[in-house]
Motif scaffolding. Structure first.
Motif, mmCIF file in Angstrom:
data_model
loop_
_atom_site.group_PDB
_atom_site.id
_atom_site.type_symbol
_atom_site.label_atom_id
_atom_site.label_comp_id
_atom_site.label_asym_id
_atom_site.label_seq_id
_atom_site.Cartn_x
_atom_site.Cartn_y
_atom_site.Cartn_z
ATOM 1 N N UNK A 73 68.927 -71.029 33.566
ATOM 2 C CA UNK A 73 68.910 -72.180 34.478
ATOM 3 C C UNK A 73 67.732 -72.179 35.460
ATOM 4 N N UNK A 74 67.086 -71.011 35.665
ATOM 5 C CA UNK A 74 65.957 -70.939 36.592
ATOM 6 C C UNK A 74 64.617 -71.229 35.923
ATOM 7 N N UNK A 75 64.624 -71.519 34.623
ATOM 8 C CA UNK A 75 63.377 -71.774 33.896
ATOM 9 C C UNK A 75 62.620 -72.947 34.536
ATOM 10 N N UNK A 76 61.308 -72.770 34.662
ATOM 11 C CA UNK A 76 60.463 -73.834 35.218
ATOM 12 C C UNK A 76 59.696 -74.473 34.065
ATOM 13 N N UNK A 77 60.111 -75.682 33.709
ATOM 14 C CA UNK A 77 59.522 -76.356 32.556
ATOM 15 C C UNK A 77 58.923 -77.690 32.979
ATOM 16 N N UNK A 78 57.667 -77.890 32.578
ATOM 17 C CA UNK A 78 56.948 -79.129 32.844
ATOM 18 C C UNK A 78 56.761 -79.833 31.507
ATOM 19 N N UNK A 79 57.151 -81.092 31.447
ATOM 20 C CA UNK A 79 57.031 -81.849 30.207
ATOM 21 C C UNK A 79 55.672 -82.550 30.131
ATOM 22 N N UNK A 80 55.121 -82.591 28.928
ATOM 23 C CA UNK A 80 53.856 -83.287 28.690
ATOM 24 C C UNK A 80 54.146 -84.420 27.723
ATOM 25 N N UNK A 81 53.659 -85.612 28.018
ATOM 26 C CA UNK A 81 53.892 -86.717 27.090
ATOM 27 C C UNK A 81 52.749 -87.714 27.170
ATOM 28 N N UNK A 82 52.701 -88.547 26.144
ATOM 29 C CA UNK A 82 51.677 -89.587 26.115
ATOM 30 C C UNK A 82 52.133 -90.751 26.986
#
Length: 121
Positions: A73-82
């Motif tokens: 739950x502490x994961x730091x995830x940044x999404x990349x999209x067009x």
């Protein structure tokens, strides 16, 4: 500086992202090209931040995001999209993504997002 894992099915995108990160002193701890592999590698390398493409074959970024956050739950995830994938970005943020970067991205914009997330609250 942050330890970062890059998840993108396009090799040239991974290369561009890696180059920007390395020039600015970040460490790229892993590069993977699909969501399934991202989940396995995440727990091996334990990166500070994951930059995850939303649209990928097999398992997309949204599903991988959900699975990683379920296990960490502490994961730091940044999404990349067009550009034009606003609905997917919104869904990802609801799931728990900490930020997003729109492609084609500006290096400064990407680095700002990473800086904000990497800093302890």
């Amino acid at each position: 500086m942050a330890r970062i894992m890059i998840v993108d099915d396009a090799e040239f995108m991974r290369m561009i992202i890696r180059d920007i990160l390395l020039i600015h002193g970040h460490e790229v701890v892993a590069e993977v090209d699909d969501g399934e592999e991202a989940i396995q590698i995440y727990f091996e390398v334990k990166p500070d931040i994951v930059l995850m493409d939303i649209i990928m074959p097999d398992m997309d970024g949204k599903e991988a995001l959900q699975k990683i956050l379920t296990m960490d739950p502490k994961a730091k995830i940044v999404m990349c999209s067009s550009i034009g994938q606003q609905a997917l970005i919104t869904e990802s943020m609801k799931i728990g993504a900490m930020g997003f970067i729109v492609k084609p991205f500006e290096p400064d914009g990407m680095l700002d997002v990473i800086r904000k997330i990497a800093e302890p609250n």
